[in-house]
Design an enzyme around this catalytic site. Structure first.
Site, PDB file in Angstrom:
ATOM      1  N   ALA A  29      12.817  -1.050  -3.398  1.00 47.62           N
ATOM      2  CA  ALA A  29      13.122  -2.343  -3.129  1.00 47.62           C
ATOM      3  C   ALA A  29      11.652  -2.873  -3.202  1.00 47.62           C
ATOM      4  CB  ALA A  29      13.869  -2.633  -1.785  1.00 47.62           C
ATOM      5  N   LEU A  30      10.758  -2.775  -4.207  1.00 45.72           N
ATOM      6  CA  LEU A  30       9.482  -2.815  -4.080  1.00 45.72           C
ATOM      7  C   LEU A  30       9.247  -4.549  -4.183  1.00 45.72           C
ATOM      8  CD1 LEU A  30       7.822  -0.408  -6.431  1.00 45.72           C
ATOM      9  CD2 LEU A  30       8.349  -0.313  -4.008  1.00 45.72           C
ATOM     10  N   GLY A  33       3.974  -7.075  -1.678  1.00 43.41           N
ATOM     11  CA  GLY A  33       3.247  -6.282  -0.527  1.00 43.41           C
ATOM     12  C   GLY A  33       2.914  -4.811  -1.080  1.00 43.41           C
ATOM     13  N   HIS A  34       4.081  -4.122  -1.828  1.00 42.97           N
ATOM     14  CA  HIS A  34       3.670  -2.841  -2.275  1.00 42.97           C
ATOM     15  C   HIS A  34       3.118  -2.868  -3.438  1.00 42.97           C
ATOM     16  CE1 HIS A  34       7.960  -2.170  -0.566  1.00 42.97           C
ATOM     17  NE2 HIS A  34       7.469  -1.146  -0.208  1.00 42.97           N
ATOM     18  N   LYS A 148       2.138  -4.277   7.959  1.00 44.09           N
ATOM     19  CA  LYS A 148       3.307  -4.949   8.570  1.00 44.09           C
ATOM     20  C   LYS A 148       3.723  -3.947   9.569  1.00 44.09           C
ATOM     21  CE  LYS A 148       7.451  -5.314   6.932  1.00 44.09           C
ATOM     22  NZ  LYS A 148       8.136  -4.860   8.005  1.00 44.09           N
ATOM     23  N   ASP A 149       3.777  -2.644   9.196  1.00 44.12           N
ATOM     24  CA  ASP A 149       4.350  -1.676  10.065  1.00 44.12           C
ATOM     25  C   ASP A 149       3.201  -0.957  10.919  1.00 44.12           C
ATOM     26  OD1 ASP A 149       7.012  -1.511   8.998  1.00 44.12           O
ATOM     27  OD2 ASP A 149       6.040  -0.899   7.088  1.00 44.12           O
ATOM     28  N   SER A 185      11.132  -5.148   2.279  1.00 40.80           N
ATOM     29  CA  SER A 185      12.228  -4.656   1.378  1.00 40.80           C
ATOM     30  C   SER A 185      13.602  -5.427   2.085  1.00 40.80           C
ATOM     31  CB  SER A 185      12.547  -3.236   1.472  1.00 40.80           C
ATOM     32  OG  SER A 185      11.145  -2.677   0.901  1.00 40.80           O
TER      33      SER A 185
END
Ligand code: PAF
Length: 278
Positions: A29-30, A33-34, A148-149, A185
């Site tokens: 679910a790119l 950000g990816h 973000k993580d 995602s």
């Protein structure tokens, strides 16, 4: 773009090549950000590998796993457009040949007792397990993760040190929509109205950042939690912490690197975000 679907194939490929590898692990679910991680890896390595694997062992909530967005065709298109060299697309049976029920337990320690560690039992152990397996398969020189993580980045760095894996971890800034909503995602599960509303998390974090020198954290937290509640959010945590250790703080200690971390549900979708304050 080369697509590799098993660890055996990956090993054969790596035996033939001797290149500097950058690795971007994802659950698909790119979004942009990816792609920013892919771009960074491409600028620093000879070969960029992205993996897509929706890791069952990191979902503490079965409904979250079932509803996790899967958009493989669109993901492949985005990766090709970004000139990604290789996509690693393993099956569950390949990553977990002995099943997912009794995976190895990692020493996550304090990080497992706060924030997402506290609210998502087993989550970080599943993250450590899959990232360790993926690193063993891809053998990258550098690993690219999104800030973000925030807590996940600390947990993975700790696991890499504990396991003495020779791989540099590069954390990259969070990308945001124009209303401040952090790209994720899971945003795909929000309605259009939800996406607009979800910008409130960013607004609240900014409110804290802009006022932390003249207001108490306690006061700002009450204001922000009330704003989120009134807008229909269910907040799990709105926590100030030491950015190096994630030790929770109750007041602004400017001698520390401060980070504000938020987890809040909107329309049944759990959103997390964070902001460094100094
Ligand atoms: O951040 C994610 O997408 C996942 O937690 C990761 C690092 C790919 C492990 O499954």
């Amino acid at each position: 773009m080369l697509i590799i679907k098993s660890i055996t194939e990956m090993r054969k490929f790596l035996e033939m090549k001797n290149m500097r590898i950058g690795f971007v692990p994802t659950m698909g679910a790119l979004h942009q950000g990816h792609i920013s991680l892919i771009d960074r890896s491409k600028s620093e390595n000879e070969l960029t590998v992205c993996s897509i694997f929706v890791n069952p062992t990191q979902f503490n909530d079965p409904e979250d796993f079932e509803k996790y967005p899967i958009t493989l065709e669109a993901d492949i298109e985005k990766l090709v457009d970004a000139k990604t060299d290789m996509l690693f697309l393993p099956l569950v049976a390949d990553m977990y040949p002995n099943g997912t029920a009794n995976i190895r337990q990692y020493e996550i320690g304090f990080l497992n007792t706060v924030l997402d560690g506290e609210h998502r039992p087993g989550h970080f152990n599943g993250v450590c397990a899959i990232v360790h397996l993926l690193l063993n398969a891809v053998k990258p020189h550098s690993l690219y993760l999104g800030e973000k993580d925030f807590q996940q980045c600390l947990v993975i760095k700790q696991m890499i040190t504990q396991e003495k894996i020779s791989c540099e971890v590069i954390t990259c800034p969070t990308l945001r929509a124009t209303n401040g909503l952090a790209m994720s995602s899971r945003n795909q599960r929000l309605s259009d109205m939800g996406k607009v509303k979800a910008g409130l998390i960013y607004e609240c974090m900014l409110l804290v950042k802009n006022n932390f020198s003249n207001e108490s954290f306690e006061h700002l937290k009450i204001i922000c939690e009330a704003k989120l509640f009134d807008a229909g959010f269910e907040t799990e945590y709105f926590q100030l912490a030491d950015a190096n250790t994630l030790q929770p703080l109750i007041s602004f200690d400017v001698n520390k690197h401060l980070v504000l971390l938020v987890a809040s549900k909107l329309e049944g979708v759990r959103l997390i975000d964070n902001m460094r304050l100094n």
